[in-house]
Design a protein around this motif. Structure first.
Motif, PDB file in Angstrom:
ATOM      1  N   ILE A 124      -1.501 -36.435  19.889  1.00  0.00           N
ATOM      2  CA  ILE A 124      -1.443 -35.925  18.520  1.00  0.00           C
ATOM      3  C   ILE A 124      -0.479 -36.679  17.616  1.00  0.00           C
ATOM      4  O   ILE A 124      -0.674 -36.713  16.401  1.00  0.00           O
ATOM      5  CB  ILE A 124      -1.119 -34.415  18.483  1.00  0.00           C
ATOM      6  CG1 ILE A 124       0.118 -34.081  19.314  1.00  0.00           C
ATOM      7  CG2 ILE A 124      -2.291 -33.600  18.960  1.00  0.00           C
ATOM      8  CD1 ILE A 124       0.517 -32.627  19.225  1.00  0.00           C
ATOM      9  N   ALA A 151      -3.510 -36.218  10.193  1.00  0.00           N
ATOM     10  CA  ALA A 151      -3.644 -34.807  10.558  1.00  0.00           C
ATOM     11  C   ALA A 151      -2.797 -34.441  11.777  1.00  0.00           C
ATOM     12  O   ALA A 151      -2.412 -33.280  11.946  1.00  0.00           O
ATOM     13  CB  ALA A 151      -5.115 -34.473  10.830  1.00  0.00           C
ATOM     14  N   GLY A 152      -2.474 -35.421  12.620  1.00  0.00           N
ATOM     15  CA  GLY A 152      -1.714 -35.138  13.831  1.00  0.00           C
ATOM     16  C   GLY A 152      -0.204 -35.127  13.644  1.00  0.00           C
ATOM     17  O   GLY A 152       0.513 -34.738  14.575  1.00  0.00           O
ATOM     18  N   PRO A 155       1.327 -31.270  13.540  1.00  0.00           N
ATOM     19  CA  PRO A 155       1.199 -30.687  14.878  1.00  0.00           C
ATOM     20  C   PRO A 155       2.094 -31.361  15.912  1.00  0.00           C
ATOM     21  O   PRO A 155       2.662 -30.690  16.788  1.00  0.00           O
ATOM     22  CB  PRO A 155      -0.290 -30.878  15.213  1.00  0.00           C
ATOM     23  CG  PRO A 155      -0.960 -30.886  13.882  1.00  0.00           C
ATOM     24  CD  PRO A 155      -0.009 -31.575  12.964  1.00  0.00           C
ATOM     25  N   TYR A 204     -10.960 -32.004  11.042  1.00  0.00           N
ATOM     26  CA  TYR A 204      -9.617 -32.450  11.415  1.00  0.00           C
ATOM     27  C   TYR A 204      -8.898 -31.371  12.227  1.00  0.00           C
ATOM     28  O   TYR A 204      -8.265 -31.668  13.256  1.00  0.00           O
ATOM     29  CB  TYR A 204      -8.809 -32.818  10.174  1.00  0.00           C
ATOM     30  CG  TYR A 204      -9.465 -33.903   9.353  1.00  0.00           C
ATOM     31  CD1 TYR A 204      -9.465 -35.228   9.789  1.00  0.00           C
ATOM     32  CD2 TYR A 204     -10.108 -33.612   8.153  1.00  0.00           C
ATOM     33  CE1 TYR A 204     -10.080 -36.226   9.044  1.00  0.00           C
ATOM     34  CE2 TYR A 204     -10.727 -34.607   7.411  1.00  0.00           C
ATOM     35  CZ  TYR A 204     -10.706 -35.908   7.867  1.00  0.00           C
ATOM     36  OH  TYR A 204     -11.321 -36.896   7.142  1.00  0.00           O
ATOM     37  N   GLN A 205      -8.984 -30.124  11.772  1.00  0.00           N
ATOM     38  CA  GLN A 205      -8.387 -29.039  12.547  1.00  0.00           C
ATOM     39  C   GLN A 205      -9.055 -28.934  13.907  1.00  0.00           C
ATOM     40  O   GLN A 205      -8.386 -28.815  14.944  1.00  0.00           O
ATOM     41  CB  GLN A 205      -8.525 -27.709  11.796  1.00  0.00           C
ATOM     42  CG  GLN A 205      -7.880 -26.532  12.541  1.00  0.00           C
ATOM     43  CD  GLN A 205      -8.205 -25.190  11.912  1.00  0.00           C
ATOM     44  OE1 GLN A 205      -9.129 -25.070  11.099  1.00  0.00           O
ATOM     45  NE2 GLN A 205      -7.456 -24.158  12.280  1.00  0.00           N
ATOM     46  N   VAL A 241      -7.911 -31.929  16.221  1.00  0.00           N
ATOM     47  CA  VAL A 241      -6.547 -31.825  16.749  1.00  0.00           C
ATOM     48  C   VAL A 241      -6.490 -30.784  17.867  1.00  0.00           C
ATOM     49  O   VAL A 241      -5.898 -31.021  18.931  1.00  0.00           O
ATOM     50  CB  VAL A 241      -5.550 -31.480  15.624  1.00  0.00           C
ATOM     51  CG1 VAL A 241      -4.176 -31.159  16.203  1.00  0.00           C
ATOM     52  CG2 VAL A 241      -5.441 -32.639  14.641  1.00  0.00           C
ATOM     53  N   LEU A 283      -2.064 -23.722  15.583  1.00  0.00           N
ATOM     54  CA  LEU A 283      -2.977 -24.653  14.912  1.00  0.00           C
ATOM     55  C   LEU A 283      -4.344 -24.028  14.690  1.00  0.00           C
ATOM     56  O   LEU A 283      -5.033 -24.344  13.709  1.00  0.00           O
ATOM     57  CB  LEU A 283      -3.117 -25.939  15.730  1.00  0.00           C
ATOM     58  CG  LEU A 283      -1.840 -26.756  15.944  1.00  0.00           C
ATOM     59  CD1 LEU A 283      -2.132 -27.977  16.796  1.00  0.00           C
ATOM     60  CD2 LEU A 283      -1.220 -27.165  14.615  1.00  0.00           C
ATOM     61  N   ALA A 333      -4.948 -23.446   9.500  1.00  0.00           N
ATOM     62  CA  ALA A 333      -5.494 -24.794   9.302  1.00  0.00           C
ATOM     63  C   ALA A 333      -4.548 -25.659   8.475  1.00  0.00           C
ATOM     64  O   ALA A 333      -4.544 -26.890   8.602  1.00  0.00           O
ATOM     65  CB  ALA A 333      -6.852 -24.705   8.613  1.00  0.00           C
ATOM     66  N   VAL A 355      -2.483 -28.479   9.916  1.00  0.00           N
ATOM     67  CA  VAL A 355      -3.167 -29.753  10.195  1.00  0.00           C
ATOM     68  C   VAL A 355      -3.502 -30.483   8.899  1.00  0.00           C
ATOM     69  O   VAL A 355      -3.373 -31.708   8.809  1.00  0.00           O
ATOM     70  CB  VAL A 355      -4.462 -29.513  11.011  1.00  0.00           C
ATOM     71  CG1 VAL A 355      -5.205 -30.818  11.241  1.00  0.00           C
ATOM     72  CG2 VAL A 355      -4.142 -28.841  12.336  1.00  0.00           C
TER      73      VAL A 355
END
Length: 420
Positions: free
Chosen positions: A146, A170-171, A174, A353-354, A357, A408, A412, A415
């Protein structure tokens, strides 16, 4: 019959790439469909005809060059400046160094192997138990899928047809959340186990570690900075990282010799070759699943169970934890994305994307869970410790990973916040 062939081959310890390719071939042979038969070779090669997949061997090469060129050791010394003086400092150093390596390697298994060799002996010297040292190092490998760059994110971006650079962005949050929870767990465990006291570096030692570490730190900065600013694509950043690791290891630290390059390139070719063959075989198997309407049937069943996106993602997490226990993460990703992503987007309105991940982090947990647990066995082999003793020491960190997955899945925004 196809399902029976799949599981017979899988539990007969046949390599997973062959399991997927042979199961698909068996289906085609028994279906009598000549169109499928004639398209088999085309699908086999079509699965790997994607520019984004070039990032996989290039990130692997960057990791190999960094390890051979002494960059890994310098990053560990830099981590000492930040956290070395806390009680249990080596545990924190291990985690910070893993965060730095996660921003370079992109492969959890490779990261666990390299960091186990570097960190576990050092932690043992300072009084930590070997199972605990191995567990923290293996847990650090969970950051690899991630914290950008990530090999699984590259593959997910290809499968989901979303920009890989956006997957990397996006990572970030997280990755920071998971790292923070790991730091918290180390602190809590330290209160119980009374870790050895740490030692802050003197000003001269810190200055030397910083000066020697800056060239090595430039590699992750080059990768992430180039991607975030849009200067380079993920594949180009991987190529630059490999070049940078070669230049720094050979001409700055002078630990990498040109005579070592054939062996480094050989290891990279073998490791990335296995990944690419697996992607190719899984692409054929996924094609068969789609032909048989498996994704559509799965979607219909799941929609009957719940209409809540959060509950759906929790169902996905639980299912993939089981899948990840018996299948390699890359193979599992290729199998589940064509089935579940259309359901997530069309029926639940979940961002790719959510979803990506959550799926990638869940699957990489399979690296550290029996019965397959490749990362667990890598850690065991590198340290000479029993896999089950490492697993027991690893359980608190796996619980923190599950907590991260719940967060996560619930929000949302964790992310999507940094995405353009």
């Amino acid at each position: 019959m196809v399902v029976a062939v799949f599981f017979v081959l899988l539990f007969a310890a046949v390599p997973i790439a062959l399991v997927l390719a042979l199961s698909a071939a068996f289906y085609i042979a028994t279906s009598g469909n000549s169109v499928l038969f004639e398209s088999y070779a085309q699908q086999l090669f079509g699965s790997i005809e994607n520019y984004g997949l070039l990032a996989i061997p290039l990130f692997m090469l960057a990791g190999e060059l960094m390890n051979e060129g002494g960059l890994t050791r310098r990053l560990i010394n830099m981590a000492r400046i930040l956290v070395g003086g806390f009680r249990g400092g080596m545990a924190y150093i291990n985690l910070v160094a893993n965060m730095m390596m996660a921003a370079i390697m992109g492969s959890a298994a490779s990261q666990i192997a390299i960091m186990s060799r570097a960190m576990v002996p050092e932690m043992e010297k300072e009084g930590y138990s070997r199972p605990y040292a191995a567990a923290i190092t293996a847990a650090g490998g969970l950051l690899s899928p991630i914290i950008p760059p990530s090999m699984l994110f590259v593959l997910f971006g290809v499968l989901a047809q979303v920009p890989i650079a956006d997957m990397f962005i996006a990572g970030i949050i997280p990755g920071l959340i998971l790292s923070g929870l790991f730091f918290l767990m180390i602190t809590l465990l330290g209160l119980v186990q009374q870790y050895p006291p740490g030692r802050w570096l003197s000003f001269a030692e810190a200055r030397q570690a910083l000066l020697f570490g800056l060239p090595a730190l430039g590699i992750p900065v080059l990768i992430i900075g180039g991607i975030l600013t849009g200067t380079v694509t993920p594949t180009e950043s991987a190529a630059l990282a490999s070049l940078g690791a070669l230049v720094v290891g050979r001409f700055v630290y002078k630990e990498l010799r040109f005579s070592q390059l054939p062996e480094v390139l050989k290891r990279t070719a073998l490791n990335s070759g296995m990944v690419i063959v697996l992607i190719s075989a899984a692409g054929v198997f996924g094609w068969v699943l789609v032909y048989e309407h498996i994704p559509q049937n799965a979607a219909a069943w799941i929609v009957q169970q719940t209409s809540d996106p959060f509950v759906f993602l929790l169902m996905v997490v639980l299912a993939l934890l089981l899948v990840g226990m018996v299948l390699d993460g890359i193979a599992a990703l290729i199998l589940v994305v064509p089935i579940l992503l259309p359901v997530a987007q069309a029926d639940f309105g979940i961002s790719p994307y959510q979803f990506g991940v959550v799926v990638c982090l869940t699957l990489v947990m399979g690296l550290l869970t029996p019965p397959v647990g490749a990362g667990l066995f890598i850690s065991s082999a590198m340290t000479g410790e029993s896999p089950m003793r490492v697993f027991r020491a690893l359980l608190p960190f796996l619980l923190m990973t599950l907590l991260t997955l719940v967060l996560l899945s619930w929000k949302a925004e964790l992310v999507l916040l940094l995405l353009p």
